[in-house]
Design an enzyme around this catalytic site. Structure first.
Site, PDB file in Angstrom:
ATOM      1  N   GLN A 251       0.874  -1.204  -0.091  1.00 56.52           N
ATOM      2  CA  GLN A 251       0.050  -0.113  -0.070  1.00 56.52           C
ATOM      3  C   GLN A 251       0.977   1.314   0.089  1.00 56.52           C
ATOM      4  O   GLN A 251       0.698   2.204  -0.637  1.00 56.52           O
ATOM      5  CB  GLN A 251      -0.904   0.128   1.387  1.00 56.52           C
ATOM      6  CG  GLN A 251      -2.113  -0.928   1.183  1.00 56.52           C
ATOM      7  CD  GLN A 251      -2.628  -1.066  -0.064  1.00 56.52           C
ATOM      8  OE1 GLN A 251      -3.568  -0.121  -0.245  1.00 56.52           O
ATOM      9  NE2 GLN A 251      -2.627  -2.086  -1.013  1.00 56.52           N
ATOM     10  N   HIS A 254       1.512   2.821  -3.246  1.00 54.24           N
ATOM     11  CA  HIS A 254       0.675   3.448  -4.080  1.00 54.24           C
ATOM     12  C   HIS A 254       1.094   5.145  -4.108  1.00 54.24           C
ATOM     13  O   HIS A 254       0.752   5.891  -5.097  1.00 54.24           O
ATOM     14  CB  HIS A 254      -0.810   3.587  -3.422  1.00 54.24           C
ATOM     15  CG  HIS A 254      -1.336   2.309  -3.847  1.00 54.24           C
ATOM     16  ND1 HIS A 254      -2.036   2.204  -5.299  1.00 54.24           N
ATOM     17  CD2 HIS A 254      -1.627   1.062  -3.500  1.00 54.24           C
ATOM     18  CE1 HIS A 254      -2.552   1.077  -5.520  1.00 54.24           C
ATOM     19  NE2 HIS A 254      -2.638   0.306  -4.410  1.00 54.24           N
ATOM     20  N   GLU A 319      -9.642   0.679   5.360  1.00 56.93           N
ATOM     21  CA  GLU A 319     -10.056   0.548   3.583  1.00 56.93           C
ATOM     22  C   GLU A 319      -9.898  -1.258   3.462  1.00 56.93           C
ATOM     23  O   GLU A 319     -10.769  -1.772   3.203  1.00 56.93           O
ATOM     24  CB  GLU A 319      -9.067   1.143   2.604  1.00 56.93           C
ATOM     25  CG  GLU A 319      -9.671   0.910   1.078  1.00 56.93           C
ATOM     26  CD  GLU A 319      -8.622   1.507   0.327  1.00 56.93           C
ATOM     27  OE1 GLU A 319      -8.994   1.857  -0.730  1.00 56.93           O
ATOM     28  OE2 GLU A 319      -7.531   2.225   0.516  1.00 56.93           O
ATOM     29  N   HIS A 320      -8.548  -1.624   3.795  1.00 54.09           N
ATOM     30  CA  HIS A 320      -8.101  -2.893   3.673  1.00 54.09           C
ATOM     31  C   HIS A 320      -7.804  -3.503   4.870  1.00 54.09           C
ATOM     32  O   HIS A 320      -7.124  -2.707   5.719  1.00 54.09           O
ATOM     33  CB  HIS A 320      -7.006  -2.982   2.871  1.00 54.09           C
ATOM     34  CG  HIS A 320      -6.999  -2.690   1.585  1.00 54.09           C
ATOM     35  ND1 HIS A 320      -6.572  -1.408   0.988  1.00 54.09           N
ATOM     36  CD2 HIS A 320      -7.630  -2.899   0.278  1.00 54.09           C
ATOM     37  CE1 HIS A 320      -6.948  -1.098  -0.340  1.00 54.09           C
ATOM     38  NE2 HIS A 320      -7.613  -2.219  -0.568  1.00 54.09           N
ATOM     39  N   ASP A 353      -6.935  -6.657  -4.955  1.00 50.66           N
ATOM     40  CA  ASP A 353      -6.769  -5.677  -5.853  1.00 50.66           C
ATOM     41  C   ASP A 353      -7.118  -6.025  -7.245  1.00 50.66           C
ATOM     42  O   ASP A 353      -7.620  -5.176  -7.949  1.00 50.66           O
ATOM     43  CB  ASP A 353      -5.381  -5.106  -5.654  1.00 50.66           C
ATOM     44  CG  ASP A 353      -5.437  -4.004  -4.827  1.00 50.66           C
ATOM     45  OD1 ASP A 353      -6.444  -3.573  -4.293  1.00 50.66           O
ATOM     46  OD2 ASP A 353      -4.290  -3.650  -4.414  1.00 50.66           O
ATOM     47  N   HIS A 412     -53.583  17.315   2.973  1.00 54.05           N
ATOM     48  CA  HIS A 412     -53.410  15.835   2.838  1.00 54.05           C
ATOM     49  C   HIS A 412     -54.467  15.296   3.608  1.00 54.05           C
ATOM     50  O   HIS A 412     -55.043  14.098   3.053  1.00 54.05           O
ATOM     51  CB  HIS A 412     -52.102  15.680   3.854  1.00 54.05           C
ATOM     52  CG  HIS A 412     -50.721  15.917   3.172  1.00 54.05           C
ATOM     53  ND1 HIS A 412     -50.410  17.166   2.870  1.00 54.05           N
ATOM     54  CD2 HIS A 412     -49.776  14.922   3.072  1.00 54.05           C
ATOM     55  CE1 HIS A 412     -49.344  17.112   2.209  1.00 54.05           C
ATOM     56  NE2 HIS A 412     -48.777  15.861   2.473  1.00 54.05           N
TER      57      HIS A 412
END
Length: 422
Positions: A251, A254, A319-320, A353, A412
């Site tokens: 990661q 990235h 996230e992961h 991924d 109504h």
């Protein structure tokens, strides 16, 4: 990596990047230009930001052919096998419309309808992402979206990366445009002479793309405001330090803003992983990026017990999440917040991924506490169906009218009572 003993006052949540004032102003100006000038603005900003003077925005058949010539057959086969796995997984999510009839003649139900048109943003810049094409396009296709438009920033030679173009072509995407950045988001939201507007925009991008998606939300739907990538590894002393370190670095490479965190109750594992990370960094091609990420956003949190480590993971809502413990399945039920959960030694994060099938577009910045991965549901909308019989309305009209008058809405109440006037 810095090893930290977890205390009650430790801050575990990252701040969502709202962008600088200058960045927000730039995005607003770009969006307005696209709204006012259409294609002209797209050509102009592509020349300004990408250094390319395009002759046409739409990818041609010749460009698709060139992309195929640059990719070997084995790679195309891998792309198609991954696509098949992703499609199989997402086809299991399909939600059907339904209706139920009650004894009094009331019919209630839900109609599920795919969106008409979706725009997929595929990032460029530091790397090419064919996997992003698969993960965003396939669930839209499974949902039944008829028109899928792909946009992506050009390379210096005026083309799109061959892998990206081949992946999109293999999936049958007909509309592919060579435009990126905030201007691409503007084109998808407002429409131009060449690019017809869509109903929803999905796909990750840089801060300018994220800010542009935030600005056009409401005119169109968006998937999320995605932050930098994150991984949390929850491990005990049965985990192998070299494998944990490799997963953390997967990661970190990235983005300099990516976050890689180990949470463990084993001080020995923590020390060994910290050492392994430094060792493996030395041979990484993207060492500069990964090292910056590890220094700024990498961490090893050491707790007293595994149960406390699980609490830390739920606070992080990553996230992961990789669970690398002796019996990971026994921990799964205790995890409340994570975008994707990888169980055991052989479920390294890159498996998700690229190849396994679940979507890799996941909630970031702690939003896994209330958000889900991109899915087939992301590309449909649902309409409620209500059909009351005379018997049902007569039996409940006085209650409905009373509720309306409770809220001060006389019309109504009368709308119901009007049906039963003599």
């Amino acid at each position: 990596m810095k090893i930290t003993r977890v205390t009650e006052d430790i801050s575990l949540k990252r701040t969502i990047d709202q962008g600088t004032g200058a960045q927000r102003e730039a995005v607003l100006n770009i969006l307005q230009d696209v709204k006012d000038k259409g294609d002209q603005a797209l050509f102009s900003y592509t020349e300004k930001f990408d250094g390319v003077l395009l002759e046409a925005l739409k990818v041609s058949d010749a460009e698709r052919k060139n992309a195929y010539e640059a990719i070997d057959d084995e790679t195309i086969q891998i792309i198609n096998e991954a696509a098949a796995n992703i499609r199989d997984y997402h086809e299991r999510m399909i939600t059907q419309s339904w209706m139920v009839t009650k004894e009094d003649g009331t019919i209630l139900g839900q109609k599920v309808t795919p969106l008409d048109a979706v725009g997929v943003y595929v990032p460029g810049g530091l790397a090419a992402y064919p996997s992003s094409v698969l993960m965003n396009v396939i669930p839209a296709q499974v949902a039944g979206v008829k028109r899928i438009v792909m946009v992506s920033p050009v390379q210096k030679d005026g083309s799109l990366p061959a892998g990206v173009l081949v992946a999109a072509t293999e999936l049958g995407v007909e509309e592919i445009y060579k435009v990126g950045g905030a201007q691409a988001i503007g084109a998808l939201a407002y429409g131009t002479e060449t690019i017809e507007a869509v109903d929803k925009i999905v796909g990750p991008g840089n801060i300018y793309v994220a800010l542009a998606k935030r600005e056009v939300y409401g005119l169109v739907d968006i998937d999320s405001i995605a932050g930098p990538s994150e991984i949390v590894v929850l491990a005990d002393d049965t985990a192998r330090p070299n494998e944990v370190a490799a997963d953390l670095l997967s990661q970190a490479e990235h983005d300099q803003l990516a976050s890689s965190i180990l949470v463990t109750a084993s001080l020995n594992l923590a020390a060994a992983v910290a050492q392994e990370v430094q060792k493996q960094l030395e041979t990484l091609p993207r060492k500069v990026i990964a090292e910056a990420s590890i220094q700024e956003y990498g961490a090893i949190y050491v707790t007293e017990e595994l149960e406390e480590a699980i609490d830390v993971v739920n606070k992080l809502a990553p996230e992961h999440l990789e669970i690398m413990t002796d019996e990971p399945m026994t921990i799964l039920g205790k995890i409340r917040h994570a975008g994707a959960i990888f169980l055991g030694r052989y479920s390294s994060e890159p498996v998700g991924d690229y190849f396994a099938g679940p979507n890799h577009v996941l909630p970031t910045n702690g939003t896994a506490k209330f958000s889900s991965p991109l899915s087939v549901d992301s590309f449909v909308k649902k309409s409620s169906i209500i059909s009351y019989s005379e018997q049902a309305l007569k039996a409940n009209s006085s209650k409905i009218a009373a509720f309306a008058r409770l809220e001060g809405l006389e019309a109504h109440a009368r709308a119901v009572e009007e049906r039963f006037k003599k």
